[in-house]
Design an enzyme around this catalytic site. Structure first.
Site, PDB file in Angstrom:
ATOM      1  N   HIS A 268     -58.477 -67.098  85.278  1.00 41.83           N
ATOM      2  CA  HIS A 268     -57.798 -68.223  84.647  1.00 41.83           C
ATOM      3  C   HIS A 268     -58.733 -69.399  84.363  1.00 41.83           C
ATOM      4  CE1 HIS A 268     -54.334 -70.622  83.578  1.00 41.83           C
ATOM      5  NE2 HIS A 268     -54.654 -71.547  84.459  1.00 41.83           N
ATOM      6  N   GLY A 269     -59.869 -69.458  85.051  1.00 42.67           N
ATOM      7  CA  GLY A 269     -60.742 -70.629  84.934  1.00 42.67           C
ATOM      8  C   GLY A 269     -61.885 -70.466  83.966  1.00 42.67           C
TER       9      GLY A 269
END
Length: 297
Positions: A268-269
């Site tokens: 997600h990052g």
């Protein structure tokens, strides 16, 4: 208005020290400034040549503008970057009232650009910042040139209950172990995030609580069809908030001028996990001429 900080016994000071420690590693000259808006003081980190094209950066939920620490140096070679602390989140901005609707978010954005003397800008956002970017593409289209959206919170797909519960528990019971586990779950297997930034996130969550009232949501078909600016959508293939393939498929079906790319071995990052890859994709996309054909990457 209620402060974001959990107590008055030094919580703010502890967090500001953590923020400034991260900012000390900002690898280019930076100006830290505040803009007065009708929602309060908005804090912005400015880097890059004064005469370059403006690029507005929106961070993820629970982070701050220092989230762009691994991206700002290459981006600032080509753009005047404005990393904005979203008002109500854990950062240096100081809200006097909260943004409660998409229309109010667009109004806040208009005030920021007006205060900076900018007519139109490129925009990029990660996670919650990606959702905010898409909101602005719908509700303030005249202010945006091109946009890069990374793993947008909800937007194209509902977030899973498992993901939401993990985030909720981390906010209610922000132990170091729980926050580290949340970060590890969010990033791709074997990937690393800047340790100083990670420490700032943990310190922030333990000493403050976001007061955001505009929550990430599943955007309507009509909203997405209305987006007219060119968009590059980047999603990690290990993103845990929703099915990345389904999000990309819906985006391609509804958003007119969109390119999409699934980033391999990434969670997600995105911008924190794969900064070199993401920086190159952003710069190439923003430099693409308007008359080139847009489509899937």
């Amino acid at each position: 208005m209620k402060t974001i900080f959990r107590n008055e016994n030094g919580a703010k000071e502890v967090y500001i020290q953590a923020y400034d420690r991260t900012l000390q590693e900002w690898d280019v000259p930076v100006e830290s400034t505040y803009l007065d808006t009708s929602f309060g003081k908005t804090h912005i980190l400015i880097s890059g040549p004064a005469d370059a094209e403006p690029l507005i950066l929106f961070h993820g939920f629970g982070f701050s503008s220092t989230m762009w620490i691994e991206n700002v140096k290459p981006l600032s070679k080509y753009y005047r970057t404005f990393a904005v602390d979203f008002i109500g989140d854990i950062n240096k901005s100081e809200a006097i009232r909260q943004i409660t609707s998409k229309e109010e978010c667009a109004s806040w954005f208009r005030e920021i650009l007006s205060g900076l003397g900018i007519e139109r800008a490129h925009v990029a956002g990660l996670s919650y910042g990606g959702f905010i970017s898409l909101v602005l593409a719908v509700y303030a289209p005249q202010l945006i040139n091109k946009m890069v959206v990374m793993c947008p919170a909800a937007s194209f797909q509902p977030q899973s209950k498992k993901f939401l519960i993990k985030c909720l528990l981390a906010g209610i019971f922000p132990t170091t172990k729980r926050l580290n586990n949340l970060m590890n779950d969010m990033i791709g297997k074997g990937n690393q995030v800047n340790e100083i930034l990670k420490d700032q996130f943990i310190t922030g969550m333990q000493n403050a609580l976001p007061t955001n009232k505009l929550f990430p949501s599943y955007m309507k078909d009509d909203e997405l069809r209305a987006i007219q600016c060119p968009i590059l959508l980047l999603i990690g293939d290990q993103d845990i908030q929703y099915d990345p393939q389904k999000a990309i498929a819906r985006a391609k079906h509804l958003v007119p001028l969109i390119q999409t790319k699934l980033i391999a071995d990434t969670g997600h990052g995105l911008a924190m996990e794969r900064p070199k890859t993401i920086n190159a994709l952003m710069i190439t996309f923003f430099k693409t001429t308007a008359n080139q054909k847009y489509g899937a990457v």
